[in-house]
Scaffold this active site. Structure first.
Site, PDB file in Angstrom:
ATOM      1  N   HIS A  97     -80.726  67.082 -47.465  1.00  0.00           N
ATOM      2  CA  HIS A  97     -80.969  65.741 -47.988  1.00  0.00           C
ATOM      3  C   HIS A  97     -81.582  64.810 -46.959  1.00  0.00           C
ATOM      4  CE1 HIS A  97     -78.409  67.032 -51.329  1.00  0.00           C
ATOM      5  NE2 HIS A  97     -78.959  66.043 -51.994  1.00  0.00           N
ATOM      6  N   GLY A  98     -81.376  65.084 -45.681  1.00  0.00           N
ATOM      7  CA  GLY A  98     -81.969  64.195 -44.699  1.00  0.00           C
ATOM      8  C   GLY A  98     -81.680  64.652 -43.289  1.00  0.00           C
TER       9      GLY A  98
END
Lengths: 371, 159, 471
Positions: C328-329
């Site tokens: 996600h990041g």
């Protein structure tokens, strides 16, 4: 079956909007939004590779979208209907009042400005210096602001500023306005300025501090327009209310000439009625803001006044005419000359600073004007 | 196609990829080695016949609050008429890590200008809203003008 | 390009639809023509947002297509070593590209803070969609290696699979095997098209009307910092974020599935009302389904899944969830978010299973949502410290309520309540009392009106730049 029909209807809308948006794609300016619309972007390799062409195309298509004005207005109304109390940093208050969001006090910014002001006061120590800060509508009409809206403590801010000024007489406009009978007449509903009534009250306070002999002068007020829709209404695109502008004229034999220094223009009136036909009717006072305006009068006085101001003073300055031989009005935001030289040349006997709190807290242009 | 040929194609593609990444690295880190005078020439060419006139470094410092000793050359054009907010600025920095600070100062000025002209001159306000502030490595560009995009193009091509 | 933009809606989409249906469906009735049209449109779509990085995607497509052909060819000649070599080369290439563009800054940053060094890393902007298309490519490579699918010899079909614009930017992650047949055969009809375009409208509404509005509220609260934040204010903020991320993400999935339907594709569902989950395990069967199934199939199961002894299963779960967070990041708060869920899932699986059954369902809903919202604080905070501060306020570390909270709530309560309602299937129950005809007529009125409302919201956003201005 129904989904199929619904789908076809949506598809039809999609194509309709696409085709209809192709009309009117050359419109340049939006009256509704008070800005220029994005023009069709030119295709070039450089613009494509850094993405500017795509950005501009999106802005262009958006700006010329079918029924854009109607859509933007519907959105604003929907937002307000569902509880929103502000649009574009403008609060929507009761009784159709619009409020500018109040400025924060930044010790850094204000410090610099106050230093410069104190320097100027010192440089002309023979003159009498006065400082007048006018509170804004958000303070005086605070009970008309939307409930719980974040706001500032203007009386505190005024106190802080006055506390840092040296060798000046500070005028208390705040209390006078707070004591006024009909506070709603003190500020415009649709504009961030104060009205002639507030300016009258403030003038009385200033005159008292400056020891002007106001007893011998009568003032008359005239209504010049009833259809003023000011800056706040334009910014928020909310045009439900209209304001009236009154001008206050001293009834004396004093004649005067107004010189716009940078523009090399001379006129015989402090009021520019041609501006009543324009959108910003507040510009009836002096025709707007200019770097330096000089008023030479036939008043029986040998006093010269140097007035530093923002636009709040525009409707108050005319009231000062009977008391000074010459009034030099400087707006530091537009002033590009050498202030030190100007002060030396004019040698004023009185210096007055007249600002509204919001502008004063934000504006540091005086700092660079000393030259 | 034999199995071996596949591997050569794949290696070839990886090489192209690496070359391409190096190529766009230049694009993204930006900046220029040219002097401010060289970069300014094509930009000032677009300003011929406009209402803007050349201003001094001192004028730029006054307007934006720059620290002059961090710069390696300034080109600043502005209008003489107070009611005209058009201006063009190119700053070449000694150290490209100063770029965000300079951008910040420019944006502050734009905001101040916007606040000044908001109620009175919507057309000027509109120009300010469409202004371009962009830094590219060690150069910072700012322009408020009806033809801001064209001027920006000239600047990009000049780098 | 972005679905909720003017360029997409009134320029790209109408043109692509006309080209596809007139040339592809009516005139030539040819699948290759249809695919070429969609491929060109998809490349334009991607290049519009990434004029430089389009080259990366094209190189990646060519590379992986070649690998696929190589693996199939080596398999035919019985050269299993070559097959494995190609497989490893492909994994390294794809993960390498993803790692380089997404995680290199994170790697250098972590090394710097651990060793106190100050090495400057290369800084490339993240290519849009790279996390999605890389995982799609990997699903092809891995399933091909396992022998689950046939190699795709048609370069157009392969390129279309990777770049198909409905799901390129924001998912769902479509596994190759789920779509392989549709690349060679699609039959478009009015019903599928209509289902598609109405689904697209719903997604557009979720994004423009709910996600953007609620997101603006959260941004105001987050920008204000924790010094003026009250307990109620913090909860309003995180509720808005919880709703925003759901509407944003599921809205994009709706639009992707809808657009796919408009061109004859059927994608799997990606969201199933996640906020009525009765446990965290249940939540992850309803949220971003394509991602969790991807990780299960291509990471969890190869690691042994739950067919090992408990300690190994727990390790497998932790690895998968750390990677999910990392996907996600590129920051530690995302990894922590993943670990947070990993721990909760392990607890539910081994410790709480019996206890949960005894808790009444409404309480389970609330407990699950509490976990989810705490997770979103970790997810949305700019740093671990900020997350800690925010959580502190939420659980009593400030005054209970203040004027900021009242002001924000009074300005936005309708969209918050309406949003919470629309995030559940309650409206279905409400509609059940009507006849099919009435519902049908409602549909015919509602969808066009919703579309118009979307236009209004989309256009008026460009008029309110202050929503996106960082103070």
């Amino acid at each position: 079956m129904y989904t199929r029909r619904a789908g076809i209807l949506v598809a039809a809308l999609l194509f309709a909007v696409s085709i209809l948006s192709m009309f009117g794609r050359d419109k340049l300016y939006s009256e509704n939004e008070n800005r220029y619309l994005e023009a069709q972007p030119k295709l070039s390799a450089a613009a494509v590779f850094d993405g500017k062409y795509m950005e501009n195309t999106e802005a262009y298509l958006s700006d010329h979208f079918f029924a854009r004005d109607a859509m933007v207005n519907i959105r604003t109304q929907l937002d307000i209907f569902f509880g929103k109390k502000e649009v574009n940093n403008i609060y929507i208050g009761k009784n159709h009042f619009l409020f500018e969001k109040p400025s924060e006090y930044s010790a850094d910014k204000v410090g610099k400005t106050l230093d410069t002001i104190n320097k100027i006061t010192k440089s002309q120590s023979a003159a009498s210096s006065y400082f007048a800060l006018a509170p804004n509508a958000c303070e005086i009409l605070s009970d008309l602001m939307p409930s719980n809206a974040p706001t500032q403590n203007q009386p505190e801010q005024i106190k802080k500023v006055y506390g840092k000024l040296g060798n000046m007489k500070c005028v208390d406009i705040l209390s006078a306005l707070q004591k006024a009978e009909n506070k709603e007449r003190l500020y415009y509903r649709t504009d961030h300025h104060w009205t002639y009534e507030a300016a009258n009250i403030a003038f009385k306070q200033i005159a008292a501090q400056m020891n002007l002999n106001t007893k011998s002068v009568e003032y008359k007020s005239y209504c010049v327009t009833n259809s003023f829709k000011g800056t706040l209404a334009s910014s928020a695109s909310l045009f439900s209310a209209e304001d009236s502008i009154y001008i206050t004229v001293p009834k004396t034999d004093v004649k005067y000439v107004v010189t716009y220094v940078d523009e090399n223009k001379k006129t015989a009136s402090v009021f520019d009625s041609s501006n009543l036909k324009k959108k910003d009717k507040y510009e009836v006072f002096f025709g707007g803001n200019f770097s330096q305006i000089e008023i030479e009068t036939s008043a029986k006085s040998d006093k010269t006044l140097l007035l530093f101001k923002d636009s709040y003073a525009n409707c108050l300055a005319p009231m000062l005419i009977p008391y000074f031989k010459k009034i030099i009005i400087i707006d530091p935001r537009y002033y590009t000359g050498n202030l030190t030289q100007t002060i030396q040349k004019e040698n004023p006997t009185d210096m007055l600073w007249l600002y509204n709190v919001n502008t004063f807290l934000n504006d540091t242009s005086i700092v660079n004007s000393l030259g | 196609m034999t199995d071996k040929k596949y591997i050569w194609i794949e290696i070839g593609l990886v090489v192209i990829l690496i070359v391409y990444i190096i190529f766009i690295n230049g694009f993204y880190s930006g900046g220029t080695d040219k002097s401010i005078a060289e970069v300014s020439k094509p930009v000032t060419a677009t300003l011929k016949g406009s209402t803007l006139s050349k201003k001094t470094n001192g004028d730029a410092v006054k307007a934006f609050g720059f620290e002059l000793d961090k710069t390696d050359g300034i080109m600043y054009y502005a209008a003489d008429n107070v009611m005209d907010v058009s201006e063009v600025l190119i700053v070449k920095l000694k150290d490209k890590t100063d770029a965000p600070d300079f951008e910040e100062k420019i944006r502050e000025r734009v905001t101040n200008q916007e606040n000044l002209y908001k109620g009175y001159a919507p057309k000027q306000y509109s120009l300010l809203q469409n202004s371009i502030v962009a830094s590219s490595g060690n150069t910072v560009f700012y322009c408020t003008s009806k033809t801001a995009n064209a001027i920006y193009e000239a600047y990009k091509n000049a780098l | 390009m972005v679905f909720s933009s003017t360029t997409f809606l009134i320029a790209f989409l109408p043109v692509t639809l006309i080209a596809y249906y007139v040339i592809g469906v009516k005139l030539t009735k040819n699948i290759t023509v249809k695919n070429i049209i969609l491929l060109l449109a998809s490349l334009v779509f991607y290049a519009w947002g990434e004029p430089l990085y389009i080259v990366l995607m094209v190189i990646s497509i060519l590379f992986n297509y070649t690998v696929g052909r190589a693996m199939a060819s080596s398999r035919e000649t019985g050269n299993s070593k070559r097959v494995k070599a190609q497989f490893i080369f492909a994994i390294v290439f794809n993960l390498g590209m993803l790692g380089f563009f997404k995680y290199i800054g994170f790697l250098f940053g972590t090394v710097n803070s651990v060793f106190g060094t100050d090495i400057q890393s290369l800084a490339f902007p993240l290519p849009v969609g790279i996390s999605f298309y890389t995982f799609q490519i990997l699903s092809y490579i891995i399933d091909l290696y396992r022998g689950n699918i046939e190699v795709q010899k048609n370069p157009i079909s392969f390129a279309l699979y990777i770049s198909l614009f409905p799901q390129l930017i924001a998912g769902p992650i479509v596994k190759y095997k789920d779509i392989a047949k549709q690349l060679s055969f699609r039959k478009e009809n009015a019903d599928d098209f209509s289902r598609g375009i109405t689904r697209f409208t719903v997604g557009l509404a979720k994004k423009l009307i709910f996600a953007n509005t609620l997101g603006a509220v959260y941004t105001i609260i987050q920008n204000g910092g924790t010094k003026d934040l009250s307990v109620v204010g913090a909860w309003i903020g995180i509720i808005c974020y919880t709703l925003q991320i759901y509407f944003d993400f599921s809205g994009y999935s709706d639009m992707a599935i809808g657009l796919g339907g408009m061109f004859g594709f059927r994608f799997n569902e990606n969201f199933r009302y996640p906020y009525i989950a009765a446990s965290v395990t249940d939540f992850w069967r309803r949220w971003h389904i394509s991602l969790s199934t991807w990780f299960k199939e291509y990471v969890y199961i190869p690691l042994g899944g739950n067919r090992r002894k408990t300690p190994r299963v727990i390790l497998n779960l932790m690895i998968v969830w750390m990677l999910t967070g990392l996907w996600h990041g590129a920051a530690w708060n995302f990894v922590l978010w993943g670990v947070f869920y990993g721990v909760l899932l392990i607890l539910e699986k081994y410790v709480l299973a019996g206890a949960l059954e005894k808790i009444p369902t409404p309480v389970r809903y609330i407990l699950t949502m509490l976990c989810v919202m705490v997770g979103w604080v970790l997810f949305s905070s700019p740093s671990l410290a900020a997350a800690g501060e925010y959580l502190g306020v939420m659980f009593g570390g400030a005054e209970f309520i203040n004027s900021q909270a009242i002001y924000i709530f009074s300005a936005n309560f309708i969209v918050i309540i309406l949003g919470a309602f629309c995030a559940t299937p309650l409206y279905r129950k409400a509609l059940r009392s009507f006849s099919i005809q009435t519902i049908g007529k409602l549909k015919m009125a509602a969808y066009p009106l919703l579309f118009i409302l979307c236009m209004i919201f989309m256009i008026s956003e460009t008029y309110n730049p202050f929503l996106y201005f960082r103070f």
